[in-house]
Design an enzyme around this catalytic site. Structure first.
Site, mmCIF file in Angstrom:
data_model
loop_
_atom_site.group_PDB
_atom_site.id
_atom_site.type_symbol
_atom_site.label_atom_id
_atom_site.label_comp_id
_atom_site.label_asym_id
_atom_site.label_seq_id
_atom_site.Cartn_x
_atom_site.Cartn_y
_atom_site.Cartn_z
ATOM 1 N N ASP A 369 47.531 -41.681 53.008
ATOM 2 C CA ASP A 369 46.459 -41.902 52.033
ATOM 3 C C ASP A 369 46.343 -43.377 51.655
ATOM 4 O O ASP A 369 47.344 -44.108 51.628
ATOM 5 C CB ASP A 369 46.749 -41.076 50.775
ATOM 6 C CG ASP A 369 45.535 -40.982 49.866
ATOM 7 O OD1 ASP A 369 44.406 -41.150 50.363
ATOM 8 O OD2 ASP A 369 45.720 -40.743 48.661
ATOM 9 N N HIS A 386 41.119 -48.211 58.042
ATOM 10 C CA HIS A 386 41.508 -47.192 59.020
ATOM 11 C C HIS A 386 42.168 -47.837 60.240
ATOM 12 O O HIS A 386 43.102 -47.276 60.821
ATOM 13 C CB HIS A 386 40.282 -46.380 59.430
ATOM 14 C CG HIS A 386 39.646 -45.626 58.295
ATOM 15 N ND1 HIS A 386 40.383 -44.808 57.469
ATOM 16 C CD2 HIS A 386 38.364 -45.588 57.825
ATOM 17 C CE1 HIS A 386 39.584 -44.274 56.551
ATOM 18 N NE2 HIS A 386 38.357 -44.741 56.747
ATOM 19 N N LEU A 478 60.104 -36.830 70.457
ATOM 20 C CA LEU A 478 59.371 -36.540 69.224
ATOM 21 C C LEU A 478 58.095 -35.773 69.538
ATOM 22 O O LEU A 478 57.322 -36.172 70.416
ATOM 23 C CB LEU A 478 59.027 -37.861 68.526
ATOM 24 C CG LEU A 478 58.096 -37.759 67.312
ATOM 25 C CD1 LEU A 478 58.807 -37.093 66.132
ATOM 26 C CD2 LEU A 478 57.586 -39.145 66.911
#
Length: 599
Positions: A369, A386, A478
């Site tokens: 956020d 962004h 991962l």
């Protein structure tokens, strides 16, 4: 069977000739930029010429043809439409468009970003000028950020990722602004010939200078002070950018950065010394001064590229051949390394904390956020936030690999995010697609999984998500779950609908629906439960994120916006988790936390 992108035959000759025409145009019209391009690895230079020639040609269509402003604007729109068609077909009868088409397909450049930059140039059609520095900066960013970002992408393809970090992004922004202002001062005579003054009205008024003064080439004390001030601002921005970015770059790109700042600084000095001539004719740096800067830089860059890049990258002035699967479209990059590379170290050399594997969370979920608010606070467009957030995610994933995390889920685009402006949504998807195509993270032992719905998403985003899922399906390190067009309640509703259909079909007994049976009907039922949910930027809510999987997650909130985060933030969150008491309804916590079953 595999093929390579090496060129041969008549098509090769046409493409090579197109690149050469772009090179000639850049060398003739922008000798400084051409000299800087010669510092890049030889295989990269043709793409540099093609990109710059395309932007220069688009700008010239608006500024320097003999037609009326309306006719010039129509010409640019037609040329841009032809470019988009050429990029789709893979060929062109226009040499500049042919070279750019080849570069886009060969290097996997961000098509949306390039076309967006051309659209920003188009917006100058009919514009009289800019009123404020903020408006000027928006114009500078829209038209110029794509250029250095595409170069970073190409360098990553060559094997040299450029790790521009979040906190350094304002330095990158200043770098772009410093280049743009220097270029504007250098092009002032040509702009004035066309009756254009692109300097902000607010700075003209501050120095009591009018556009008419500049167009009439009145070299008054006020005009002299204005030009001196602007040259000083451009130099200050470039110097500040160098200080902010220098330590983040590998040696090769750092040489290019230093040389760019020094060369553009020399041009600013020449403009100030030229006095009134700076309004009437182009000002050039004396050749001997230019060579004092370029000579040592060329020698150093050549050595660095030979030591740090694969031999084929520095062998010749043409794009290097790249192995591509036979069934892959020619423009589609293949970013998955086999075997995968080890995690990239943190630039400061910091290492993850030593935590026993049994105490690590199995699955961490992050609400990333604060991107837009971070950008707005810095006076940047929201899409720059962004972009910065994407850089932060790269580093956090590297940190997850270093510490041995098994599952990481990030909230990239929620179903509620469709409420944002169409422009912001489009730019966010363009950034997302570019990041997925870039492939830096997928050079490592990362398995990408998409969590969300395709409904309403751009087809190219869906395609690249599915392609990268497939390409990384055998990775065992991962698992990176990227939630795109995801909503928690929608996920639960889809599970309920699936159960209802199964019940109506007589496949299940409604009276025997258990948690396990319900979970098996979730769209992403194989995802393990979340142990730790981390949200940045000071908000204290979970925002419809993984309500089923995070039912017993430890919540961790931090105040910094996501663009200011790096892998150390993840490590701190994990350390905090290890001190939590994980009772899950029991009276005491187990000595060693239970592990989830592997996928």
């Amino acid at each position: 069977m595999r093929r390579t992108t090496a060129r041969s035959g008549p098509k090769a000759s046409a493409v090579d000739a197109a690149y050469e025409e772009c090179r000639s145009l850049v060398r003739r019209t922008r000798p400084t930029e051409h000299a800087l391009m010669d510092l890049m690895p030889p295989s990269v230079r043709p793409a540099c010429w093609a990109m710059y020639a395309a932007f220069a040609h688009a700008d010239d269509l608006l500024d320097f043809s003999d037609e009326t402003p309306q006719e010039r604007g129509n010409q640019l729109r037609e040329w841009r439409a032809a470019l988009e068609a050429d990029l789709a077909s893979g060929t062109s009868d226009d040499p500049i468009r042919l070279a750019l088409t080849d570069a886009v397909r060969r290097w996997g450049l961000d098509l949306g970003d390039l076309l967006g930059a051309l659209d920003a140039v188009q917006q100058d059609d009919g514009r009289e000028g800019v009123a404020t520095w903020q408006e000027w900066r928006e114009r500078a960013h829209a038209q110029n950020v794509s250029w250095p970002e595409q170069l970073m992408r190409i360098l990553a393809r060559c094997g040299m990722p450029v790790p521009v970090r979040l906190r350094d992004l304002p330095g990158f922004t200043r770098f772009v602004e410093g280049l743009f202002l220097t270029d504007m001062l250098r092009d002032l005579p040509e702009d004035l010939d066309g009756g254009h003054v692109w300097l902000p009205t607010e700075v003209l008024e501050r120095f009591d200078v009018t556009p008419a003064d500049l167009i009439a080439r009145r070299w008054t004390p006020a005009v002299r002070e204005l030009i001196t001030h602007l040259a000083g601002e451009a130099r200050a921005w470039l110097d500040a950018a160098r200080r902010a970015l220098r330590s983040t770059l590998p040696l090769g790109p750092a040489i290019v950065l230093d040389t760019t700042v020094d060369l553009f600084g020399a041009e600013l000095d020449a403009i100030v010394r030229a006095g009134g001539d700076a309004l009437s004719r182009p000002v050039r740096v004396p050749r001997h001064k230019q060579w004092r800067i370029l000579g040592p830089s060329r020698a150093r860059a050549a050595v660095v590229w030979r030591l740090t890049l694969p031999p084929e990258t520095v062998a010749a002035d043409k794009p290097s051949a790249v192995d591509i699967p036979e069934d892959t479209p020619e423009w589609q990059p293949v970013p998955v390394a086999d075997p995968p590379l080890p995690p990239r170290p943190h630039r400061d050399g910091v290492r993850p904390p030593e935590i026993a594997a049994a105490l690590l969370p199995h699955h961490v979920a992050i609400v990333m956020d604060g991107n837009g608010r971070w950008a707005t606070a810095l006076g940047l467009p929201r899409d720059e936030g962004h972009r910065a957030g994407a850089v932060a995610l790269r580093d956090v994933v590297q940190g997850a690999l270093e510490i041995g995390l098994q599952h990481l889920t990030v909230y990239a685009f929620s179903t509620e995010n469709w409420k944002r402006s169409p422009d912001e949504v489009a730019k966010l998807f363009a950034i997302m697609r570019a990041e997925l195509l870039d492939g830096e993270l997928l050079q490592h032992d990362v398995r990408l999984r998409w969590v969300g719905s395709p409904d309403g998403l751009p087809e190219d985003v869906v395609e690249v998500l599915r392609r990268q899922e497939h390409a990384t399906r055998h990775r065992t390190g991962l698992t990176l779950n990227v939630c795109v067009n995801y909503g928690g309640r929608a996920e639960l509703a889809r599970a309920g609908a699936s159960l209802a259909r199964a019940s109506l079909a007589g496949e299940i007994d409604p009276g025997r629906v258990s948690e396990q049976l319900f979970a098996s009907h979730l769209p992403h039922h194989a995802m393990p439960d979340v142990d730790l949910m981390w949200r940045t930027s000071g908000e204290l809510r979970v925002s419809n994120f993984l309500p089923w999987h995070a039912h017993y997650a430890e919540l961790y909130f931090t105040d910094e916006p996501w663009p200011e985060v790096d892998r150390r933030g993840l490590w701190e969150a994990i350390e905090a988790y290890t001190h939590r008491k994980r009772r899950k309804g029991a009276s005491t916590a187990p000595v060693v936390q239970a592990r989830h079953d592997e996928l």
